[in-house]
Design an enzyme around this catalytic site. Structure first.
Site, short mmCIF file in Angstrom:
data_model
loop_
_atom_site.label_atom_id
_atom_site.label_comp_id
_atom_site.label_asym_id
_atom_site.label_seq_id
_atom_site.Cartn_x
_atom_site.Cartn_y
_atom_site.Cartn_z
N ASP A 1 41.62 40.62 12.66
CA ASP A 1 42.94 40.35 12.07
C ASP A 1 43.88 40.30 12.95
O ASP A 1 44.22 41.06 13.54
CB ASP A 1 42.96 41.70 10.69
CG ASP A 1 44.28 41.31 9.96
OD1 ASP A 1 45.07 40.50 10.17
OD2 ASP A 1 44.34 42.23 9.03
N HIS B 1 41.00 40.61 7.01
CA HIS B 1 42.13 40.98 6.37
C HIS B 1 41.65 40.76 4.66
O HIS B 1 41.09 39.61 4.43
CB HIS B 1 43.35 40.02 6.62
CG HIS B 1 44.73 40.45 6.14
ND1 HIS B 1 45.32 41.32 6.80
CD2 HIS B 1 45.18 39.99 4.94
CE1 HIS B 1 46.54 41.51 6.02
NE2 HIS B 1 46.33 40.78 4.98
N SER C 1 48.62 45.11 3.30
CA SER C 1 49.10 44.04 3.75
C SER C 1 50.40 43.84 3.76
O SER C 1 51.26 44.97 4.24
CB SER C 1 48.47 42.65 2.98
OG SER C 1 48.70 41.50 3.85
#
Length: 307
Positions: free
Chosen positions: A243, A273, A149
């Site tokens: 996502d 995610h 991320s």
């Protein structure tokens, strides 16, 4: 988007378990409360470190890091944690780093970069760059950059900025990274209301990260904004299909490939995610984590198994 069809029962159970400690409206809370509920969620999912993995907390040119060892490593993975640049730290991804260490046999150095909004961009990049240089100096081993991320963003930024400055980076493995793609199209719109990460949340984190206007043409903020993708190390990007950030991975790999580099995009169907925390309860996530570990190990051995 028909998430009931796309997402299986195991993953829905993970999503619901996440929401028990990290509610959908978390970004509407104060920064301190966001960190509190995030830390609670991470503790809920945290797994014991594998046997044989030893850790030591160090300072890397002033940046706190945690060093994981299992045996006599010849490679070092520099790992940058996720959390929107706002939450997370050495404990939030402790089990992930320990398992990467155990599965690859490599040393892993987790980087505790400064968080927003107390420290706005480029503080996170500067800490990541300094810590990576410390790793190179301290251990002298070839390096694999990795992160999830926000941490995937930082790994890519370090790789790009490090061309010609940092020797022996053998590769990078980016896990559902946010790289600064076009938020008006593609997965950003298709999955704007996806479970566990929405477009509104992405935009919130972007604004908090820069403390005002979003920088333009700054690849240390958004690696996709670079104009030159030549000379990057072999790259594997692993994304979750459900996502908003999904298409950043494909776009980044396309740019590296077009510049003559090695890049491979793995898009995981039915995953959302943050699925690294689901690797012990969701088969799709477990299989993906195995692919991530294999990618890290292969790049560390200068093997490219994706042609």
């Amino acid at each position: 988007m028909d998430y009931e069809r796309l997402i299986d029962e195991e993953t829905w159970a993970f999503i619901k378990r996440t929401a028990e400690s990290y509610p959908d409206d978390a970004v509407e809370q104060s920064i301190q409360d966001q960190r509190r509920v995030y830390d609670t969620m991470c503790r809920d999912f945290r797994q014991p470190r594998p046997q044989g993995v030893e850790t030591e907390d160090r300072q890397a040119f002033g940046v706190p890091v945690r060093v994981y060892n299992a045996g006599q490593p010849t490679r070092t993975v520099t790992y940058f944690h996720g959390g929107g640049f706002v939450v997370g730290g050495l404990d939030s991804h402790d089990d992930v780093c320990a398992e990467i260490c155990a599965q690859t046999g490599y040393r892993v150095v987790a980087v505790d970069y400064r968080l927003c909004p107390e420290h706005v961009h480029p503080a996170q990049f500067q800490d990541s760059w300094n810590a990576t240089n410390w790793v190179a100096q301290e251990f002298g081993d070839p390096i694999v950059l990795a992160g999830d991320s926000a941490g995937g963003n930082l790994a890519a930024a370090v790789a790009q900025y490090g061309r010609g400055k940092l020797d022996h980076v053998l590769g990078q493995v980016l896990i559902y990274p946010g790289l600064g793609g076009d938020s008006t199209k593609g997965s950003y719109i298709e999955h704007a209301h996806a479970p566990l990460l929405t477009l509104d949340e992405i935009q919130f984190y972007e604004k908090v990260r820069c403390g005002g206007d979003i920088p333009q043409d700054d690849p240390t903020f958004a690696p996709l904004h670079d104009t030159d993708f030549a000379g990057l190390p072999p790259t594997v990007v692993v994304t979750a299909d459900c996502d908003p950030l999904r298409d950043d991975g494909g776009a980044y790999c396309d740019k590296i490939s077009a510049a003559g580099g090695h890049a491979h995009w793995i898009n995981e169907p039915g995953l959302v995610h943050g699925y690294l925390r689901a690797r012990t309860s969701v088969k799709r996530a477990a299989d993906s984590f195995e692919r991530i570990s294999v990618a890290i190990e292969a790049l560390g051995q200068q093997i490219w198994p994706y042609d």
